[in-house]
Design an enzyme around this catalytic site. Sequence first.
Site, mmCIF file in Angstrom:
data_model
loop_
_atom_site.group_PDB
_atom_site.id
_atom_site.type_symbol
_atom_site.label_atom_id
_atom_site.label_comp_id
_atom_site.label_asym_id
_atom_site.label_seq_id
_atom_site.Cartn_x
_atom_site.Cartn_y
_atom_site.Cartn_z
ATOM 1 C CG ASP A 18 -18.256 -35.110 73.036
ATOM 2 O OD1 ASP A 18 -17.133 -35.392 73.065
ATOM 3 O OD2 ASP A 18 -17.892 -34.186 71.531
ATOM 4 N N GLY A 48 -12.750 -24.173 71.493
ATOM 5 C CA GLY A 48 -12.223 -23.948 73.008
ATOM 6 C C GLY A 48 -13.239 -23.823 73.710
ATOM 7 C CG ASP A 49 -16.307 -21.796 73.664
ATOM 8 O OD1 ASP A 49 -16.182 -21.200 75.303
ATOM 9 O OD2 ASP A 49 -16.845 -21.009 72.942
ATOM 10 C CG HIS A 76 -13.812 -33.427 71.057
ATOM 11 N ND1 HIS A 76 -15.433 -32.906 71.559
ATOM 12 C CD2 HIS A 76 -13.175 -31.973 71.032
ATOM 13 C CE1 HIS A 76 -15.541 -31.558 71.608
ATOM 14 N NE2 HIS A 76 -14.418 -30.781 70.729
HETATM 15 N N1 ARG Z 1 -15.614 -28.726 68.995
HETATM 16 C C1 ARG Z 1 -15.508 -27.504 69.543
HETATM 17 C C2 ARG Z 1 -14.030 -27.341 70.689
HETATM 18 O O1 ARG Z 1 -13.637 -28.236 70.824
HETATM 19 C C3 ARG Z 1 -16.495 -26.864 70.041
HETATM 20 C C4 ARG Z 1 -17.624 -26.195 68.817
HETATM 21 C C5 ARG Z 1 -18.733 -25.662 69.160
HETATM 22 N N2 ARG Z 1 -19.107 -25.252 68.114
HETATM 23 C C6 ARG Z 1 -20.442 -24.956 67.948
HETATM 24 N N3 ARG Z 1 -20.914 -24.145 67.232
HETATM 25 N N4 ARG Z 1 -21.249 -24.823 69.023
HETATM 26 O O2 ARG Z 1 -14.156 -26.349 71.247
#
Ligand code: ARG
Length: 288
Positions: free
Chosen positions: A134, A230-231, A83
């Site tokens: 992903d 962001g992670d 993504h």
């Molecule tokens: N989709 C998020 C990103 O693009 C990461 C989300 C991870 N969320 C979590 N609650 N562990 O950075």
Amino acid sequence: MRRRIARALARPLVLAAAGAAIPPATAAPAVADSIVIGGFPVDVAHSPWTVALVSRDRFGGTRAGQFCGGVVVGRTAVLTAAHCMAGEVVGAPPTRDLKVITGRTDLLSRQGKDIPVRAIWANPHYDADTNAGDFAVLTLAEPVPQSSVIPLAGAGDPAYVPGTSATVYGWGDTTGTAAYAHSLHAARVHVLPDGRCERAYPSGSEDGTYTAGSMLCAGEATGGRDACQGDSGGPLVARGRLIGLVSWGSGCGRAGSPGVYTRVSDVVRTLRQVLGADKAPHRAPGAS
Ligand code: ARG
């Protein structure tokens, strides 16, 4: 269909474009010293396989244009989330300005190296509705030292046993309020039984559907420690091996909504094929 993903990344995009300042730590709510959420600052020298994906053209110069994380799995190979490579994120065709930063703890410093990305392979089976599959592979234009490469956990690795202590790394939101870190953070979480995520994210859930074979559930029963926006694409490490890639979740650090990671043992075979077929024409940044 892809709107959910676009929304997840909309904030970093807008913030960077507007050059908005990161709120001072004192302004942060409840989980102040967090990251990733509930974490602590670390030096990248202790996790040299953790890299930042950046594009100044698309995300602005603040924080070096960081928008996702990645993991060094070969001297010229970086694993990240599919993504993170979506057209809404990196552009279509992907920006030529996509780079991987290695060896830089603080994004505001000049430490380490900016390495251009020579090719992108994003999993064609990635499903933006369920979030299955992903992962993506970036080929670096120059090799990094072998000492930066992390071993992968294969199927049946004891590191996947629920209760195992694991660490997630990233430069993402440290509070759940778009407080993007400029320094690398880590958070300690535990591998959770698949049932926890199956209950939290059944088929048809807004944020995705948990599938045990290809995803990994991790966090804390009481919440508090987690990855956040962001992670994504960054490493979840246990027993010295890479077990997961930050993928998704509902909010960040909420009790009853664990973090969901791409299960690394499930990508090993595809990764080998992609790396073996390195001469094949992957999508080159900036090419159509
Ligand atoms: N989709 C998020 C990103 O693009 C990461 C989300 C991870 N969320 C979590 N609650 N562990 O950075």
